[in-house]
Motif scaffolding. Sequence first.
Motif, short mmCIF file in Angstrom:
data_model
loop_
_atom_site.label_atom_id
_atom_site.label_comp_id
_atom_site.label_asym_id
_atom_site.label_seq_id
_atom_site.Cartn_x
_atom_site.Cartn_y
_atom_site.Cartn_z
N VAL A 55 -75.57 -23.74 -20.21
CA VAL A 55 -74.36 -23.37 -20.94
C VAL A 55 -74.76 -22.31 -21.96
O VAL A 55 -75.66 -22.52 -22.76
N LYS A 56 -74.06 -21.16 -21.93
CA LYS A 56 -74.36 -20.06 -22.84
C LYS A 56 -73.42 -20.11 -24.04
O LYS A 56 -72.21 -20.19 -23.89
N VAL A 57 -74.01 -20.08 -25.24
CA VAL A 57 -73.24 -20.10 -26.48
C VAL A 57 -73.66 -18.90 -27.31
O VAL A 57 -74.85 -18.58 -27.39
N LYS A 58 -72.68 -18.24 -27.93
CA LYS A 58 -72.96 -17.07 -28.75
C LYS A 58 -72.20 -17.18 -30.07
O LYS A 58 -71.11 -17.73 -30.11
N LEU A 59 -72.79 -16.64 -31.13
CA LEU A 59 -72.16 -16.69 -32.44
C LEU A 59 -71.20 -15.53 -32.64
O LEU A 59 -71.38 -14.45 -32.09
N LEU A 60 -70.22 -15.78 -33.46
CA LEU A 60 -69.23 -14.78 -33.85
C LEU A 60 -69.27 -14.67 -35.36
O LEU A 60 -69.21 -15.68 -36.06
N GLY A 61 -69.44 -13.48 -35.87
CA GLY A 61 -69.46 -13.29 -37.32
C GLY A 61 -70.80 -12.78 -37.79
O GLY A 61 -71.53 -12.14 -37.04
N TYR A 62 -71.12 -13.07 -39.03
CA TYR A 62 -72.33 -12.55 -39.65
C TYR A 62 -73.54 -13.41 -39.34
O TYR A 62 -73.44 -14.63 -39.19
N LEU A 63 -74.72 -12.77 -39.25
CA LEU A 63 -75.96 -13.51 -39.12
C LEU A 63 -76.27 -14.16 -40.46
O LEU A 63 -75.84 -13.70 -41.51
N SER A 64 -77.04 -15.23 -40.43
CA SER A 64 -77.33 -15.97 -41.64
C SER A 64 -78.82 -16.23 -41.73
O SER A 64 -79.53 -16.22 -40.72
N ILE A 75 -75.40 -33.98 -24.12
CA ILE A 75 -75.34 -32.65 -24.73
C ILE A 75 -76.34 -32.63 -25.89
O ILE A 75 -76.24 -33.45 -26.80
N PRO A 76 -77.30 -31.70 -25.86
CA PRO A 76 -78.26 -31.65 -26.97
C PRO A 76 -77.59 -31.11 -28.23
O PRO A 76 -76.56 -30.44 -28.18
N GLU A 77 -78.20 -31.40 -29.37
CA GLU A 77 -77.72 -30.81 -30.61
C GLU A 77 -78.04 -29.32 -30.55
O GLU A 77 -79.13 -28.93 -30.16
N VAL A 78 -77.10 -28.51 -30.94
CA VAL A 78 -77.27 -27.06 -30.86
C VAL A 78 -77.42 -26.50 -32.26
O VAL A 78 -76.52 -26.63 -33.09
N PHE A 79 -78.58 -25.90 -32.53
CA PHE A 79 -78.85 -25.27 -33.81
C PHE A 79 -79.24 -23.82 -33.57
O PHE A 79 -80.00 -23.51 -32.66
N PHE A 80 -78.70 -22.95 -34.40
CA PHE A 80 -79.08 -21.54 -34.40
C PHE A 80 -79.93 -21.30 -35.63
O PHE A 80 -79.49 -21.55 -36.75
N SER A 81 -81.15 -20.83 -35.42
CA SER A 81 -82.01 -20.51 -36.54
C SER A 81 -81.59 -19.17 -37.14
O SER A 81 -80.70 -18.50 -36.62
N ASP A 82 -82.26 -18.79 -38.22
CA ASP A 82 -81.88 -17.53 -38.86
C ASP A 82 -82.09 -16.35 -37.91
O ASP A 82 -83.01 -16.32 -37.13
N LYS A 83 -81.17 -15.44 -37.95
CA LYS A 83 -81.16 -14.21 -37.14
C LYS A 83 -80.97 -14.46 -35.64
O LYS A 83 -81.06 -13.55 -34.85
N GLU A 84 -80.72 -15.69 -35.23
CA GLU A 84 -80.47 -16.00 -33.82
C GLU A 84 -78.96 -16.01 -33.61
O GLU A 84 -78.22 -16.60 -34.38
#
Length: 144
Positions: free
Chosen positions: A67-76, A99-108
């Motif tokens: 499953v592909k997930v992408k962020l919308l908005g500003y990087l953090s 479903i695993p927990e989904v975390f986006f690290s900085d700049k990801e």
Amino acid sequence: MKTNNKYILALLSIVLTFSACKENIPDFFDEDYNGAYFNYENSGDFKYELNFSNHIYGRPDEVAVPVKVKLLGYLSNDKRSVAIKTKAVEDYEMPEITIPEVFFSDKEYEKEIEVMVKRPEKEGEEYAICLYLDGSGDLGGGIK
């Protein structure tokens, strides 16, 4: 006197030119409305069919579905979470999934996760499930 007028006019023009310039950077996104969305090229890619008979070798109990997930908005600079939930599809039984927990690290800003689908007890039955982003994580639901 004419020379002084030329110098004064030139100086006045330079002062007016530089005082009128101001850098203005527009916001492309509302800073309070960062979100996530499923990242696929076309609407046909949103549907994924899994046939367990294609996974005969070793008869795995679970099969991974990307499953592909992408962020919308500003990087953090902070670690942010996205909540992916499930709901039933009318006229179908729901399979068991993890479903695993989904975390986006900085700049990801883009990630492919693996949702694990458990082999159903009954063979020959069709199952369906709907995945959605409900906005309960650190990020909102994204595109509405």
